[in-house]
Design a protein around this motif. Sequence first.
Motif, PDB file in Angstrom:
ATOM      1  N   TYR A  72      -3.849  -1.036   7.050  1.00  0.00           N
ATOM      2  CA  TYR A  72      -4.471  -0.823   5.737  1.00  0.00           C
ATOM      3  C   TYR A  72      -5.921  -0.363   5.845  1.00  0.00           C
ATOM      4  O   TYR A  72      -6.324   0.602   5.207  1.00  0.00           O
ATOM      5  CB  TYR A  72      -4.417  -2.090   4.885  1.00  0.00           C
ATOM      6  N   GLU A  73      -6.703  -1.048   6.641  1.00  0.00           N
ATOM      7  CA  GLU A  73      -8.123  -0.703   6.737  1.00  0.00           C
ATOM      8  C   GLU A  73      -8.307   0.691   7.326  1.00  0.00           C
ATOM      9  O   GLU A  73      -9.146   1.466   6.861  1.00  0.00           O
ATOM     10  CB  GLU A  73      -8.889  -1.737   7.561  1.00  0.00           C
ATOM     11  N   ASN A  74      -7.525   1.026   8.341  1.00  0.00           N
ATOM     12  CA  ASN A  74      -7.613   2.359   8.925  1.00  0.00           C
ATOM     13  C   ASN A  74      -7.234   3.431   7.911  1.00  0.00           C
ATOM     14  O   ASN A  74      -7.875   4.484   7.843  1.00  0.00           O
ATOM     15  CB  ASN A  74      -6.714   2.469  10.152  1.00  0.00           C
ATOM     16  N   ALA A  75      -6.201   3.184   7.121  1.00  0.00           N
ATOM     17  CA  ALA A  75      -5.772   4.148   6.104  1.00  0.00           C
ATOM     18  C   ALA A  75      -6.849   4.319   5.036  1.00  0.00           C
ATOM     19  O   ALA A  75      -7.130   5.446   4.608  1.00  0.00           O
ATOM     20  CB  ALA A  75      -4.464   3.704   5.473  1.00  0.00           C
ATOM     21  N   ARG A  76      -7.462   3.218   4.617  1.00  0.00           N
ATOM     22  CA  ARG A  76      -8.552   3.302   3.639  1.00  0.00           C
ATOM     23  C   ARG A  76      -9.731   4.100   4.204  1.00  0.00           C
ATOM     24  O   ARG A  76     -10.345   4.909   3.519  1.00  0.00           O
ATOM     25  CB  ARG A  76      -9.022   1.910   3.230  1.00  0.00           C
ATOM     26  N   GLN A  77     -10.039   3.864   5.460  1.00  0.00           N
ATOM     27  CA  GLN A  77     -11.132   4.583   6.109  1.00  0.00           C
ATOM     28  C   GLN A  77     -10.819   6.070   6.194  1.00  0.00           C
ATOM     29  O   GLN A  77     -11.693   6.911   5.964  1.00  0.00           O
ATOM     30  CB  GLN A  77     -11.398   3.998   7.505  1.00  0.00           C
ATOM     31  N   ALA A  78      -9.583   6.404   6.521  1.00  0.00           N
ATOM     32  CA  ALA A  78      -9.174   7.811   6.598  1.00  0.00           C
ATOM     33  C   ALA A  78      -9.367   8.503   5.253  1.00  0.00           C
ATOM     34  O   ALA A  78      -9.877   9.624   5.185  1.00  0.00           O
ATOM     35  CB  ALA A  78      -7.717   7.917   7.043  1.00  0.00           C
TER      36      ALA A  78
ATOM     37  N   LEU B 145      -8.254  10.773  13.364  1.00  0.00           N
ATOM     38  CA  LEU B 145      -9.162   9.959  14.172  1.00  0.00           C
ATOM     39  C   LEU B 145      -9.250   8.537  13.638  1.00  0.00           C
ATOM     40  O   LEU B 145      -9.320   7.584  14.414  1.00  0.00           O
ATOM     41  CB  LEU B 145     -10.556  10.590  14.207  1.00  0.00           C
ATOM     42  N   ALA B 146      -9.241   8.381  12.310  1.00  0.00           N
ATOM     43  CA  ALA B 146      -9.368   7.054  11.697  1.00  0.00           C
ATOM     44  C   ALA B 146      -8.066   6.261  11.727  1.00  0.00           C
ATOM     45  O   ALA B 146      -8.093   5.040  11.877  1.00  0.00           O
ATOM     46  CB  ALA B 146      -9.846   7.195  10.250  1.00  0.00           C
ATOM     47  N   ALA B 147      -6.932   6.940  11.588  1.00  0.00           N
ATOM     48  CA  ALA B 147      -5.642   6.243  11.492  1.00  0.00           C
ATOM     49  C   ALA B 147      -4.540   7.071  12.149  1.00  0.00           C
ATOM     50  O   ALA B 147      -3.680   7.633  11.471  1.00  0.00           O
ATOM     51  CB  ALA B 147      -5.314   5.964  10.033  1.00  0.00           C
ATOM     52  N   PRO B 148      -4.530   7.150  13.471  1.00  0.00           N
ATOM     53  CA  PRO B 148      -3.542   7.988  14.158  1.00  0.00           C
ATOM     54  C   PRO B 148      -2.104   7.515  14.012  1.00  0.00           C
ATOM     55  O   PRO B 148      -1.181   8.291  14.223  1.00  0.00           O
ATOM     56  CB  PRO B 148      -3.995   7.948  15.620  1.00  0.00           C
ATOM     57  N   GLU B 149      -1.896   6.257  13.637  1.00  0.00           N
ATOM     58  CA  GLU B 149      -0.548   5.759  13.433  1.00  0.00           C
ATOM     59  C   GLU B 149      -0.003   6.157  12.060  1.00  0.00           C
ATOM     60  O   GLU B 149       1.189   6.065  11.813  1.00  0.00           O
ATOM     61  CB  GLU B 149      -0.505   4.226  13.548  1.00  0.00           C
ATOM     62  N   VAL B 150      -0.882   6.604  11.177  1.00  0.00           N
ATOM     63  CA  VAL B 150      -0.511   6.932   9.803  1.00  0.00           C
ATOM     64  C   VAL B 150      -0.530   8.436   9.555  1.00  0.00           C
ATOM     65  O   VAL B 150       0.284   8.956   8.793  1.00  0.00           O
ATOM     66  CB  VAL B 150      -1.439   6.208   8.799  1.00  0.00           C
TER      67      VAL B 150
ATOM     68  N   MET C 164       0.844  -1.174   0.000  1.00  0.00           N
ATOM     69  CA  MET C 164       0.000   0.000   0.000  1.00  0.00           C
ATOM     70  C   MET C 164       0.890   1.238   0.000  1.00  0.00           C
ATOM     71  O   MET C 164       1.870   1.297   0.724  1.00  0.00           O
ATOM     72  CB  MET C 164      -0.901  -0.002   1.241  1.00  0.00           C
ATOM     73  N   GLN C 165       0.515   2.204  -0.805  1.00  0.00           N
ATOM     74  CA  GLN C 165       1.187   3.494  -0.838  1.00  0.00           C
ATOM     75  C   GLN C 165       0.156   4.587  -0.592  1.00  0.00           C
ATOM     76  O   GLN C 165      -0.913   4.579  -1.197  1.00  0.00           O
ATOM     77  CB  GLN C 165       1.862   3.733  -2.184  1.00  0.00           C
ATOM     78  N   ILE C 166       0.489   5.515   0.275  1.00  0.00           N
ATOM     79  CA  ILE C 166      -0.407   6.605   0.614  1.00  0.00           C
ATOM     80  C   ILE C 166       0.254   7.915   0.221  1.00  0.00           C
ATOM     81  O   ILE C 166       1.449   8.110   0.457  1.00  0.00           O
ATOM     82  CB  ILE C 166      -0.711   6.624   2.120  1.00  0.00           C
ATOM     83  N   SER C 167      -0.518   8.799  -0.367  1.00  0.00           N
ATOM     84  CA  SER C 167      -0.027  10.147  -0.641  1.00  0.00           C
ATOM     85  C   SER C 167      -1.102  11.144  -0.230  1.00  0.00           C
ATOM     86  O   SER C 167      -2.280  10.811  -0.145  1.00  0.00           O
ATOM     87  CB  SER C 167       0.335  10.311  -2.123  1.00  0.00           C
ATOM     88  N   ILE C 168      -0.656  12.351   0.047  1.00  0.00           N
ATOM     89  CA  ILE C 168      -1.578  13.400   0.441  1.00  0.00           C
ATOM     90  C   ILE C 168      -1.345  14.632  -0.415  1.00  0.00           C
ATOM     91  O   ILE C 168      -0.251  14.867  -0.902  1.00  0.00           O
ATOM     92  CB  ILE C 168      -1.445  13.763   1.940  1.00  0.00           C
ATOM     93  N   ASP C 169      -2.398  15.397  -0.601  1.00  0.00           N
ATOM     94  CA  ASP C 169      -2.319  16.673  -1.296  1.00  0.00           C
ATOM     95  C   ASP C 169      -2.614  17.743  -0.251  1.00  0.00           C
ATOM     96  O   ASP C 169      -3.777  18.017   0.057  1.00  0.00           O
ATOM     97  CB  ASP C 169      -3.326  16.721  -2.444  1.00  0.00           C
ATOM     98  N   ILE C 170      -1.558  18.319   0.307  1.00  0.00           N
ATOM     99  CA  ILE C 170      -1.763  19.271   1.397  1.00  0.00           C
ATOM    100  C   ILE C 170      -2.492  20.524   0.942  1.00  0.00           C
ATOM    101  O   ILE C 170      -3.099  21.215   1.761  1.00  0.00           O
ATOM    102  CB  ILE C 170      -0.446  19.631   2.121  1.00  0.00           C
TER     103      ILE C 170
END
Length: 64
Positions: free
Chosen positions: A45-51, A18-23, A1-7
């Motif tokens: 993974y599930e927490n990141a998807r939920q976030a 709240l959904a994924a405090p470790e991520v 899994m790869q996560i990216s954000i657009d600040i």
Amino acid sequence: MQISIDIDKCCGAGQCVLAAPEVFDQRDEDGIVMLLDADPPAGQYENARQAAAVCPAAAIQVRQ
């Protein structure tokens, strides 16, 4: 899994934290999202998807 954000899209709602405090976390000065782990362990993974799903600004992208 790869996560990216657009600040630039982030509105600082904090739902990701709240959904994924470790991520995810938020910057103290303005509440903008910070990515703590772009490649989290399988247990997150599930927490990141939920976030990503609950982000009101659609600032989080999750790729398998």
